[in-house]
Enzyme design. Structure first.
Site, short mmCIF file in Angstrom:
data_model
loop_
_atom_site.label_atom_id
_atom_site.label_comp_id
_atom_site.label_asym_id
_atom_site.label_seq_id
_atom_site.Cartn_x
_atom_site.Cartn_y
_atom_site.Cartn_z
N ASP A 237 33.60 -7.99 -74.50
CA ASP A 237 34.16 -9.34 -74.39
C ASP A 237 33.29 -10.22 -73.48
OD1 ASP A 237 36.55 -11.08 -74.89
OD2 ASP A 237 36.59 -11.07 -72.70
N GLU B 134 30.10 -9.79 -77.73
CA GLU B 134 30.60 -11.11 -78.08
C GLU B 134 29.86 -12.08 -77.17
OE1 GLU B 134 34.39 -14.06 -77.80
OE2 GLU B 134 33.74 -12.78 -76.17
C1 NOJ Z 1 36.96 -13.71 -75.87
C2 NOJ Z 1 38.14 -13.13 -76.58
O1 NOJ Z 1 37.82 -12.91 -77.93
C3 NOJ Z 1 39.27 -14.11 -76.39
O2 NOJ Z 1 40.38 -13.81 -77.20
C4 NOJ Z 1 39.63 -14.12 -74.93
O3 NOJ Z 1 40.61 -15.11 -74.71
C5 NOJ Z 1 38.41 -14.45 -74.06
N1 NOJ Z 1 37.22 -13.73 -74.46
C6 NOJ Z 1 38.68 -14.11 -72.62
O4 NOJ Z 1 38.76 -12.72 -72.46
#
Ligand code: NOJ
Ligand code: CA
Length: 541
Positions: free
Chosen positions: A211, A275
């Site tokens: 993440d 991500e």
């Molecule tokens: C990216 C995640 O996909 C999202 O859902 C989340 O709110 C943020 N990062 C913070 O962790």
């Protein structure tokens, strides 16, 4: 040529062409009637994933969490939230998935935790300047009485990125105030996450989705940003002081060494998939490679409209990145943070309308067939295989996403793609739960998209995905060839070697089929050898 020991023993790079199904645990399948999806529910549905033909699963966070940001605010990184079951249930799910030949990737949230995490509680109870506080970014404020935040950074979800605690200090949170950012300049943070990864690797998980992977470190001085977002309620995903610091790459080099030691045991790689948002896809290449992350989601394609030229460019950029990094593209059409493809391509938006639904569904089908034909791997967000639209009209009092609250309703948030899956029957809860209610309400019109309805219809989106995944497995496995050819500016056409051709009509008039035979699979039927607009077709020849 000298082959290193690790290169010789890692033989299974399954992630390179995997089709991974993204499960949002809260909304997939509920086994105990509380209206919240859980591990036993997922386990019961494993045959569904086998029938669909995916090769693995990515699970959104399922750890104990007060859900200020739906599980992305974690209080315990090595357990399961009671909403989803127990660690034993997770283990049973995992072995069930493995019996079906499905790999399991889990989500690691290393940029921040929950305000209820024991480390943050300890920090709150400790004095300014203490070791406990240095696990996070605690700072004195500015202004005569320290009443102003330490800098001008904004939270991604609205408001200042700083919140004040009782003794007057402030702590940094790039997301909600309930998600304090870890201080990665304290070496204990790295040690902590190393153990978290080992815990799950020892249990047998097959990889990690990371993440906010461009996060973790901040500029050491936490200076003001030259902030174009100052007047806005939300933060700047490209703030070069808050994200993408050079030190982050060493973390991934260490994690890569760790996962490779597991890969060497049985030959199967344990991919790290990042991500990496807000920076533009050209930055992906800084993160991906033999000594860092295996993959990074390629969001550029997802972020372009249905337009031949833009899609062609995004594809070319993706393939160039794959050549530069020697890592295939990770294609995505949607995820739990993004308006569903069927609504995006329809011109619809949350709080506005579902747009031209018929058009949106046609395009979402065509886009799916396009990315499934491209070299690389793909991540399919649950429900996209049904062509589910975004639920754009969730009543305000049902919305859970902090984005809605923190922007005073200015942004509707991401709940509309997180609505529980319709499995069967004519009315809510459509077999999602044995109970009566669901944590987000499902609209009546979901009946037309239920798994039961779609599996029974020959031309449904479910059947299109199922056939496409089967053909992909049979004819494209191990094939990295790609050669585009020119059929006009609104048409995207390419061969994958001698025997596979994919053509997309992205224009708005029918075009004569460039192939002499009937397509093997098409997202929309041809008429008199003419390919309708908003259509992708495959030929296996
Ligand atoms: C990216 C995640 O996909 C999202 O859902 C989340 O709110 C943020 N990062 C913070 O962790
Ligand atoms: Ca449940």
């Amino acid at each position: 040529m000298t082959i290193t020991a690790s290169a010789r023993s890692i033989t299974d790079s399954w992630w390179r062409e995997a089709a991974i199904y993204q499960i949002y645990p809260r909304s997939f399948s509920d086994s105990n009637g509380d209206g919240i999806g859980d591990f036993n529910g997922i386990r019961d549905r494993l045959p569904y994933l086998r029938d669909l033909g995916v090769s693995g699963i990515w699970l959104n966070p399922f750890y104990p969490s007060p859900n200020h940001d739906q599980g992305y605010d974690i209080t315990d990184y090595t357990d399961v939230d009671p909403d989803y079951g127990t660690l034993e249930d997770f283990k049973e799910f995992l072995s069930g998935a493995h019996e079906f030949g499905l790999r399991v990737i889990i989500d690691i949230v290393a940029n921040h935790c929950s305000i209820e995490h024991p480390l943050f509680r300890k920090a709150l109870n400790a004095a300014p300047g203490s070791e406990a506080r240095s696990r996070f970014h605690f700072q004195d404020g500015r202004g005569e009485h320290g009443q102003l935040p330490p800098n001008n950074w904004r939270s991604m979800f609205g408001g200042s990125a700083w919140s004040r605690v009782d003794d007057g200090q402030w702590y940094l949170h790039l997301f909600t105030a309930e998600q304090p950012d870890f201080n990665w300049r304290n070496p204990s943070t790295a040690a902590f996450f190393y153990d978290v990864l080992r815990f799950w690797l020892d249990l047998g998980v097959d990889g990690f989705r990371l993440d906010a992977a461009q996060g973790l470190f901040k500029h050491p001085d936490l200076p003001d940003a030259d902030n174009p977002f100052e007047e806005e309620r939300v933060g700047d995903a490209a703030n070069a002081l808050a994200w993408n610091q050079p030190e982050v790459h060493d973390v991934y080099r260490n994690w890569r060494k760790l996962v490779d030691t597991y890969a060497e045991k049985d030959g199967a790689e344990r991919p790290l998939v990042g991500e990496i948002t807000g920076l533009g896809s050209r930055y992906l290449r800084d993160y991906i490679g033999a000594d860092q992350l295996h993959q990074g989601f390629f969001f550029e394609f997802m972020n372009v409209n249905w337009d031949g030229q833009s899609m062609r460019e995004a594809i070319a950029n993706g393939l160039q990145q794959a050549r530069d990094t020697a890592s295939p593209v990770t294609w995505v059409l949607g995820n739990h943070d993004t308006v569903r493809a069927a609504t995006r391509y329809a011109g619809g938006a949350p709080g506005v309308s579902r747009g031209d639904e018929e058009l949106g569904e046609l395009r979402a089908r065509a886009a799916a067939l396009l990315i499934l034909a491209l070299p690389g791997s793909t991540y399919i967000f649950q429900g996209d295989e049904l062509g589910l639209p975004e639920v754009t009209d969730l009543p305000a009092d049902t919305l859970k996403d902090p984005v809605f609250r923190n922007t005073n309703g200015g942004r509707r948030g991401r709940d509309g793609c997180r609505v529980p899956i319709p499995w069967q029957g004519a009315e809510p809860p459509f077999g999602f739960t044995v109970g009566t209610s669901t944590w987000l309400p499902q609209p009546e019109y979901f009946s037309a998209y239920s798994v039961e309805t779609e599996r029974a219809q020959r031309d449904s989106t479910w059947n299109l995905y199922q056939k496409a995944l089967a053909i992909r497995k049979e004819h494209l496995a191990g094939n990295t060839m790609f050669r585009s050819f020119d059929v006009g500016s609104d048409v995207i056409a390419f061969d994958r070697g001698e025997h596979f051709t994919c053509v997309v009509n992205a224009g708005d008039v029918p075009v004569r089929s460039p192939m002499g035979s009937e397509p093997t699979l098409t997202s929309c039927p041809f008429k008199d050898n003419m390919m309708p607009p908003n259509t992708t077709a495959w030929w296996v020849h």
